[in-house]
Design a protein around this motif. Sequence first.
Motif, PDB file in Angstrom:
ATOM      1  N   GLY A 234      33.139  51.267  24.333  1.00 32.23           N
ATOM      2  CA  GLY A 234      32.665  50.015  23.762  1.00 32.23           C
ATOM      3  C   GLY A 234      32.665  48.861  24.743  1.00 32.23           C
ATOM      4  N   GLY A 235      33.092  49.101  25.971  1.00 34.54           N
ATOM      5  CA  GLY A 235      33.127  48.029  26.966  1.00 34.54           C
ATOM      6  C   GLY A 235      31.732  47.548  27.315  1.00 34.54           C
ATOM      7  N   ASP A 236      31.585  46.258  27.385  1.00 35.49           N
ATOM      8  CA  ASP A 236      30.289  45.693  27.720  1.00 35.49           C
ATOM      9  C   ASP A 236      30.032  45.681  29.220  1.00 35.49           C
ATOM     10  OD1 ASP A 236      29.752  45.115  25.044  1.00 35.49           O
ATOM     11  OD2 ASP A 236      30.775  43.191  25.171  1.00 35.49           O
ATOM     12  N   PHE A 237      31.106  45.648  29.997  1.00 33.15           N
ATOM     13  CA  PHE A 237      30.971  45.476  31.441  1.00 33.15           C
ATOM     14  C   PHE A 237      31.626  46.630  32.185  1.00 33.15           C
ATOM     15  CE2 PHE A 237      31.156  41.264  29.489  1.00 33.15           C
ATOM     16  CZ  PHE A 237      29.946  40.744  29.915  1.00 33.15           C
ATOM     17  N   LEU A 238      30.888  47.223  33.111  1.00 29.69           N
ATOM     18  CA  LEU A 238      31.429  48.235  34.005  1.00 29.69           C
ATOM     19  C   LEU A 238      31.650  47.557  35.348  1.00 29.69           C
ATOM     20  CD1 LEU A 238      32.225  51.146  34.633  1.00 29.69           C
ATOM     21  CD2 LEU A 238      29.820  51.577  35.223  1.00 29.69           C
ATOM     22  N   VAL A 239      32.909  47.485  35.779  1.00 22.78           N
ATOM     23  CA  VAL A 239      33.274  46.845  37.034  1.00 22.78           C
ATOM     24  C   VAL A 239      33.622  47.936  38.036  1.00 22.78           C
ATOM     25  CG1 VAL A 239      34.929  45.319  38.177  1.00 22.78           C
ATOM     26  CG2 VAL A 239      34.038  44.729  35.915  1.00 22.78           C
ATOM     27  N   LEU A 240      32.920  47.940  39.154  1.00 22.96           N
ATOM     28  CA  LEU A 240      33.118  48.930  40.212  1.00 22.96           C
ATOM     29  C   LEU A 240      33.891  48.287  41.351  1.00 22.96           C
ATOM     30  CD1 LEU A 240      29.478  50.338  40.241  1.00 22.96           C
ATOM     31  CD2 LEU A 240      31.448  51.206  38.945  1.00 22.96           C
ATOM     32  N   ASP A 241      35.074  48.804  41.636  1.00 24.66           N
ATOM     33  CA  ASP A 241      35.966  48.243  42.655  1.00 24.66           C
ATOM     34  C   ASP A 241      35.992  49.138  43.884  1.00 24.66           C
ATOM     35  OD1 ASP A 241      38.288  47.484  44.172  1.00 24.66           O
ATOM     36  OD2 ASP A 241      39.545  48.686  42.850  1.00 24.66           O
TER      37      ASP A 241
ATOM     38  N   ALA B 133      23.959  47.405  40.958  1.00 23.76           N
ATOM     39  CA  ALA B 133      24.799  46.468  40.216  1.00 23.76           C
ATOM     40  C   ALA B 133      23.960  45.258  39.843  1.00 23.76           C
ATOM     41  CB  ALA B 133      26.005  46.038  41.048  1.00 23.76           C
ATOM     42  N   ASP B 134      24.329  44.640  38.714  1.00 20.14           N
ATOM     43  CA  ASP B 134      23.649  43.424  38.282  1.00 20.14           C
ATOM     44  C   ASP B 134      24.182  42.204  39.017  1.00 20.14           C
ATOM     45  OD1 ASP B 134      22.034  44.560  36.013  1.00 20.14           O
ATOM     46  OD2 ASP B 134      24.047  45.172  35.414  1.00 20.14           O
ATOM     47  N   ARG B 135      25.498  42.229  39.295  1.00 17.23           N
ATOM     48  CA  ARG B 135      26.158  41.145  40.022  1.00 17.23           C
ATOM     49  C   ARG B 135      27.112  41.772  41.030  1.00 17.23           C
ATOM     50  NH1 ARG B 135      27.389  38.456  34.383  1.00 17.23           N
ATOM     51  NH2 ARG B 135      25.334  37.564  33.998  1.00 17.23           N
ATOM     52  N   VAL B 136      27.300  41.068  42.148  1.00 16.83           N
ATOM     53  CA  VAL B 136      28.196  41.557  43.193  1.00 16.83           C
ATOM     54  C   VAL B 136      29.140  40.437  43.594  1.00 16.83           C
ATOM     55  CG1 VAL B 136      28.381  42.553  45.504  1.00 16.83           C
ATOM     56  CG2 VAL B 136      26.392  43.114  44.055  1.00 16.83           C
ATOM     57  N   ALA B 137      30.427  40.646  43.343  1.00 14.80           N
ATOM     58  CA  ALA B 137      31.455  39.699  43.773  1.00 14.80           C
ATOM     59  C   ALA B 137      32.015  40.201  45.099  1.00 14.80           C
ATOM     60  CB  ALA B 137      32.567  39.600  42.736  1.00 14.80           C
ATOM     61  N   VAL B 138      31.924  39.360  46.117  1.00 16.14           N
ATOM     62  CA  VAL B 138      32.438  39.706  47.449  1.00 16.14           C
ATOM     63  C   VAL B 138      33.705  38.890  47.677  1.00 16.14           C
ATOM     64  CG1 VAL B 138      31.974  39.800  49.921  1.00 16.14           C
ATOM     65  CG2 VAL B 138      30.097  40.141  48.287  1.00 16.14           C
TER      66      VAL B 138
ATOM     67  N   VAL C 295      24.806  37.596  44.292  1.00 22.94           N
ATOM     68  CA  VAL C 295      26.046  37.691  45.061  1.00 22.94           C
ATOM     69  C   VAL C 295      26.917  36.465  44.820  1.00 22.94           C
ATOM     70  CG1 VAL C 295      27.029  37.842  47.390  1.00 22.94           C
ATOM     71  CG2 VAL C 295      24.992  39.180  46.795  1.00 22.94           C
ATOM     72  N   TYR C 296      28.218  36.726  44.634  1.00 21.96           N
ATOM     73  CA  TYR C 296      29.202  35.684  44.323  1.00 21.96           C
ATOM     74  C   TYR C 296      30.377  35.833  45.295  1.00 21.96           C
ATOM     75  CZ  TYR C 296      26.555  35.729  39.983  1.00 21.96           C
ATOM     76  OH  TYR C 296      25.549  35.682  39.058  1.00 21.96           O
TER      77      TYR C 296
ATOM     78  N   ALA D 283      36.310  37.030  36.320  1.00 21.68           N
ATOM     79  CA  ALA D 283      35.902  36.911  34.912  1.00 21.68           C
ATOM     80  C   ALA D 283      34.697  35.985  34.786  1.00 21.68           C
ATOM     81  CB  ALA D 283      37.070  36.413  34.066  1.00 21.68           C
ATOM     82  N   ALA D 284      34.665  34.913  35.569  1.00 23.19           N
ATOM     83  CA  ALA D 284      33.530  33.984  35.538  1.00 23.19           C
ATOM     84  C   ALA D 284      32.263  34.660  36.059  1.00 23.19           C
ATOM     85  CB  ALA D 284      33.853  32.727  36.337  1.00 23.19           C
ATOM     86  N   VAL D 285      32.410  35.543  37.043  1.00 25.37           N
ATOM     87  CA  VAL D 285      31.254  36.306  37.530  1.00 25.37           C
ATOM     88  C   VAL D 285      30.773  37.244  36.435  1.00 25.37           C
ATOM     89  CG1 VAL D 285      30.464  38.045  39.195  1.00 25.37           C
ATOM     90  CG2 VAL D 285      31.916  36.145  39.966  1.00 25.37           C
ATOM     91  N   VAL D 286      31.700  37.977  35.834  1.00 27.26           N
ATOM     92  CA  VAL D 286      31.363  38.909  34.758  1.00 27.26           C
ATOM     93  C   VAL D 286      30.642  38.178  33.625  1.00 27.26           C
ATOM     94  CG1 VAL D 286      32.365  40.362  32.930  1.00 27.26           C
ATOM     95  CG2 VAL D 286      33.170  40.598  35.294  1.00 27.26           C
ATOM     96  N   ASP D 287      31.163  37.034  33.235  1.00 29.22           N
ATOM     97  CA  ASP D 287      30.612  36.279  32.111  1.00 29.22           C
ATOM     98  C   ASP D 287      29.339  35.521  32.454  1.00 29.22           C
ATOM     99  OD1 ASP D 287      32.676  37.109  30.465  1.00 29.22           O
ATOM    100  OD2 ASP D 287      33.927  35.372  30.935  1.00 29.22           O
ATOM    101  N   GLY D 288      29.031  35.399  33.736  1.00 18.85           N
ATOM    102  CA  GLY D 288      27.839  34.666  34.141  1.00 18.85           C
ATOM    103  C   GLY D 288      28.012  33.157  34.128  1.00 18.85           C
ATOM    104  N   THR D 289      29.265  32.696  34.151  1.00 18.17           N
ATOM    105  CA  THR D 289      29.514  31.247  34.146  1.00 18.17           C
ATOM    106  C   THR D 289      29.753  30.689  35.539  1.00 18.17           C
ATOM    107  OG1 THR D 289      31.875  31.605  33.715  1.00 18.17           O
ATOM    108  CG2 THR D 289      30.442  31.293  31.793  1.00 18.17           C
ATOM    109  N   ARG D 290      29.758  31.524  36.532  1.00 23.88           N
ATOM    110  CA  ARG D 290      29.906  31.095  37.929  1.00 23.88           C
ATOM    111  C   ARG D 290      28.540  31.192  38.594  1.00 23.88           C
ATOM    112  NH1 ARG D 290      34.615  31.632  41.761  1.00 23.88           N
ATOM    113  NH2 ARG D 290      33.716  31.482  43.836  1.00 23.88           N
ATOM    114  N   GLU D 291      28.231  30.229  39.412  1.00 27.34           N
ATOM    115  CA  GLU D 291      26.959  30.234  40.130  1.00 27.34           C
ATOM    116  C   GLU D 291      27.032  31.198  41.319  1.00 27.34           C
ATOM    117  OE1 GLU D 291      24.036  28.613  39.441  1.00 27.34           O
ATOM    118  OE2 GLU D 291      25.032  28.116  37.555  1.00 27.34           O
ATOM    119  N   PRO D 292      25.923  31.883  41.602  1.00 31.60           N
ATOM    120  CA  PRO D 292      25.906  32.730  42.801  1.00 31.60           C
ATOM    121  C   PRO D 292      26.178  31.893  44.045  1.00 31.60           C
ATOM    122  CG  PRO D 292      23.980  33.142  41.430  1.00 31.60           C
ATOM    123  CD  PRO D 292      24.660  31.926  40.873  1.00 31.60           C
ATOM    124  N   SER D 293      26.815  32.527  45.019  1.00 35.75           N
ATOM    125  CA  SER D 293      27.098  31.844  46.285  1.00 35.75           C
ATOM    126  C   SER D 293      27.261  32.891  47.372  1.00 35.75           C
ATOM    127  CB  SER D 293      28.371  31.008  46.172  1.00 35.75           C
ATOM    128  OG  SER D 293      29.483  31.843  45.884  1.00 35.75           O
TER     129      SER D 293
END
Length: 179
Positions: free
Chosen positions: A73-80, A89-94, A141-142, A159-169
Amino acid sequence: MRVAVTGTPGTGKTTATELLAEARDDVDVVHLNEVIEDEVLYEAVDEERDSVVADLDALAAWVDEYEAARDDGGDFLVLDSHLAHHLDADRVAVLRCAPEALAKRLRDRGESDTKAAENAESEALDVVLSQAVENHGLDSVYEIETTQSTPEAVSEALAAVVDGTREPSAGDVDYLDYL
């Protein structure tokens, strides 16, 4: 939605993603380095670097199968992993860390001086960040600086990246003076 959490080894990926998974029921974290070892998804062993050469195609297929089969039921798959940016991936946190601090972290966890120095240089040269931007584009990319941050603060930034509340940078962090 897939979120890749990547960065040079020692930047805090695993600690931060574990905290994120503990805090959120809608997040499923997969530690890709464990998958590579457990599922033998590598092509060779690099004796000199005491590491394996991952089979990225096999890893991508494993992730696709895992995602299709999961029913948590998880909405987000986070690959570490320091390799996560090589996968879809839809978003990439570096995650980023000052090279001196990074080298110390790696030595403190038992890595050789050579491996610590190699990774510190890679961090100064923005290797992972550059690859992430090349593979996913600036809008996905974040960059998250972790040197002086607590693991909890890094987890909150993720969490802000996952939620889409952080701007890409990308490119906000500069360690070239290390070289």
